[in-house]
Design a protein around this motif. Structure first.
Motif, mmCIF file in Angstrom:
data_model
loop_
_atom_site.group_PDB
_atom_site.id
_atom_site.type_symbol
_atom_site.label_atom_id
_atom_site.label_comp_id
_atom_site.label_asym_id
_atom_site.label_seq_id
_atom_site.Cartn_x
_atom_site.Cartn_y
_atom_site.Cartn_z
ATOM 1 N N UNK A 253 36.827 54.410 70.180
ATOM 2 C CA UNK A 253 36.524 55.702 69.577
ATOM 3 C C UNK A 253 36.969 55.843 68.132
ATOM 4 N N UNK A 254 36.558 56.954 67.539
ATOM 5 C CA UNK A 254 36.878 57.262 66.143
ATOM 6 C C UNK A 254 38.371 57.142 65.884
ATOM 7 N N UNK A 255 38.704 56.567 64.739
ATOM 8 C CA UNK A 255 40.089 56.395 64.360
ATOM 9 C C UNK A 255 40.724 55.142 64.928
ATOM 10 N N UNK A 256 40.025 54.504 65.874
ATOM 11 C CA UNK A 256 40.518 53.263 66.480
ATOM 12 C C UNK A 256 39.508 52.144 66.228
ATOM 13 N N UNK A 257 38.235 52.438 66.460
ATOM 14 C CA UNK A 257 37.142 51.478 66.265
ATOM 15 C C UNK A 257 35.969 52.149 65.582
ATOM 16 N N UNK A 258 34.804 51.535 65.677
ATOM 17 C CA UNK A 258 33.595 52.057 65.031
ATOM 18 C C UNK A 258 32.852 53.086 65.887
ATOM 19 N N UNK A 259 33.305 53.303 67.121
ATOM 20 C CA UNK A 259 32.687 54.270 68.039
ATOM 21 C C UNK A 259 31.205 53.972 68.272
ATOM 22 N N UNK A 260 30.881 52.707 68.439
ATOM 23 C CA UNK A 260 29.516 52.261 68.714
ATOM 24 C C UNK A 260 29.396 52.013 70.211
ATOM 25 N N UNK A 261 28.363 52.537 70.830
ATOM 26 C CA UNK A 261 28.172 52.304 72.264
ATOM 27 C C UNK A 261 27.750 50.854 72.493
ATOM 28 N N UNK A 262 28.301 50.209 73.531
ATOM 29 C CA UNK A 262 27.932 48.821 73.792
ATOM 30 C C UNK A 262 26.538 48.707 74.398
ATOM 31 N N UNK A 263 25.918 47.550 74.195
ATOM 32 C CA UNK A 263 24.639 47.263 74.846
ATOM 33 C C UNK A 263 24.868 47.205 76.351
ATOM 34 N N UNK A 264 23.932 47.765 77.097
ATOM 35 C CA UNK A 264 23.999 47.756 78.563
ATOM 36 C C UNK A 264 22.642 47.337 79.113
ATOM 37 N N UNK A 265 22.655 46.605 80.211
ATOM 38 C CA UNK A 265 21.416 46.201 80.873
ATOM 39 C C UNK A 265 21.593 46.369 82.377
ATOM 40 N N UNK A 266 20.498 46.628 83.078
ATOM 41 C CA UNK A 266 20.567 46.828 84.519
ATOM 42 C C UNK A 266 19.340 46.225 85.189
ATOM 43 N N UNK A 267 19.478 46.019 86.488
ATOM 44 C CA UNK A 267 18.368 45.493 87.282
ATOM 45 C C UNK A 267 18.466 46.063 88.692
ATOM 46 N N UNK A 268 17.437 45.783 89.467
ATOM 47 C CA UNK A 268 17.353 46.210 90.865
ATOM 48 C C UNK A 268 17.125 47.710 91.018
ATOM 49 N N UNK A 269 16.353 48.308 90.097
ATOM 50 C CA UNK A 269 16.013 49.728 90.263
ATOM 51 C C UNK A 269 15.032 49.891 91.418
ATOM 52 N N UNK A 270 15.254 50.856 92.285
ATOM 53 C CA UNK A 270 14.267 51.129 93.328
ATOM 54 C C UNK A 270 12.940 51.574 92.689
ATOM 55 N N UNK A 271 11.806 51.199 93.259
ATOM 56 C CA UNK A 271 10.505 51.546 92.669
ATOM 57 C C UNK A 271 10.273 53.051 92.513
ATOM 58 N N UNK A 272 10.890 53.866 93.344
ATOM 59 C CA UNK A 272 10.679 55.320 93.291
ATOM 60 C C UNK A 272 11.579 56.022 92.263
ATOM 61 N N UNK A 273 12.313 55.276 91.457
ATOM 62 C CA UNK A 273 13.223 55.882 90.475
ATOM 63 C C UNK A 273 12.442 56.703 89.459
ATOM 64 N N UNK A 274 12.869 57.962 89.280
ATOM 65 C CA UNK A 274 12.225 58.857 88.318
ATOM 66 C C UNK A 274 13.088 59.099 87.082
ATOM 67 N N UNK A 275 14.391 58.858 87.200
ATOM 68 C CA UNK A 275 15.297 59.123 86.082
ATOM 69 C C UNK A 275 16.576 58.318 86.288
ATOM 70 N N UNK A 276 17.184 57.932 85.169
ATOM 71 C CA UNK A 276 18.498 57.289 85.196
ATOM 72 C C UNK A 276 19.506 58.192 84.508
ATOM 73 N N UNK A 277 20.725 58.180 85.033
ATOM 74 C CA UNK A 277 21.837 58.929 84.433
ATOM 75 C C UNK A 277 22.986 57.939 84.266
ATOM 76 N N UNK A 278 23.576 57.938 83.075
ATOM 77 C CA UNK A 278 24.691 57.043 82.773
ATOM 78 C C UNK A 278 25.908 57.871 82.392
ATOM 79 N N UNK A 279 27.044 57.537 83.008
ATOM 80 C CA UNK A 279 28.297 58.254 82.760
ATOM 81 C C UNK A 279 29.377 57.217 82.494
ATOM 82 N N UNK A 280 30.269 57.507 81.551
ATOM 83 C CA UNK A 280 31.432 56.649 81.303
ATOM 84 C C UNK A 280 32.675 57.514 81.441
ATOM 85 N N UNK A 281 33.606 57.069 82.321
ATOM 86 C CA UNK A 281 34.836 57.815 82.560
ATOM 87 C C UNK A 281 36.043 56.885 82.511
ATOM 88 N N UNK A 282 37.185 57.469 82.179
ATOM 89 C CA UNK A 282 38.471 56.769 82.159
ATOM 90 C C UNK A 282 39.346 57.349 83.265
#
Length: 188
Positions: free
Chosen positions: A53-82
């Motif tokens: 985060x700001x003041x420590x690093x550049x606060x750039x989100x990392x590249x992410x990739x995924x696979x195995x989505x069910x065919x009926x998927x209508x939306x993706x939601x991504x959350x990052x928590x500590x």
């Protein structure tokens, strides 16, 4: 100096894994597992300072990739928590909803800027929109940052600025699959 002292004093205090969104949401009977990975760090590995985060690093989100989505998927939601934050609940670093299921990746920095982002952003614990990278108290020890991807069979209906409690309600009964990716970061 004061932040380091506070981090040292609170070193044994953690929100806990049981409060992560992926553990708080009930598992649906038809639910599948997603594979989530990053080219920036290995699963369970150290997140490079560039993504802090700001003041420590550049606060750039990392590249992410995924696979195995069910065919009926209508939306993706991504959350990052500590879950290692010295709070009652995990610290929310990212809520990104409305991600098109035709995507199978997000490039480096895709969640750092509000303009042109492939999603709508909810509020982080900092009350910001967009990605807020690792920035734990110095001296508090190593923190785990858990990226959680959810595939939904119906749209979430979440709008820009949604809070985490709204997210919990919006995801219930819509989950087709979920996956996690954990990275480590320590602020010395």
């Amino acid at each position: 100096m004061i932040a380091r002292l506070l981090g040292t004093l609170l070193r044994g205090r953690r929100a806990g894994d049981q409060r992560l969104l992926c553990h708080e949401l009930p598992v649906e009977s038809r639910e599948e597992a997603l594979q989530l990975a990053s080219s920036a760090f290995a699963a369970g590995g150290t997140i490079p300072v560039r993504y802090a985060g700001e003041g420590v690093g550049a606060n750039v989100s990392p590249a992410l990739a995924w696979s195995a989505l069910p065919p009926a998927t209508m939306e993706l939601v991504l959350v990052m928590e500590d879950p290692d934050a010295p709070l009652r609940r995990p610290f929310v670093h990212l809520i990104a909803a409305g991600i098109d299921p035709s995507l199978n990746r997000l490039e480096d920095g895709a969640l750092s800027a509000l303009d042109g982002a492939p999603c709508v952003f909810g509020l982080t614990t900092f009350r910001h929109l967009g990605y807020c990278g690792p920035r734990a108290l110095p001296g508090h020890g190593t923190h785990r940052y858990v990226f959680q991807l959810f595939a939904l069979g119906r749209p979430s209906g979440l709008e820009q600025g949604a809070r985490r409690d709204e997210l919990v309600e919006a995801l219930k009964g819509k989950l087709l699959a979920r996956g996690t990716l954990e990275g480590l970061f320590e602020r010395r």
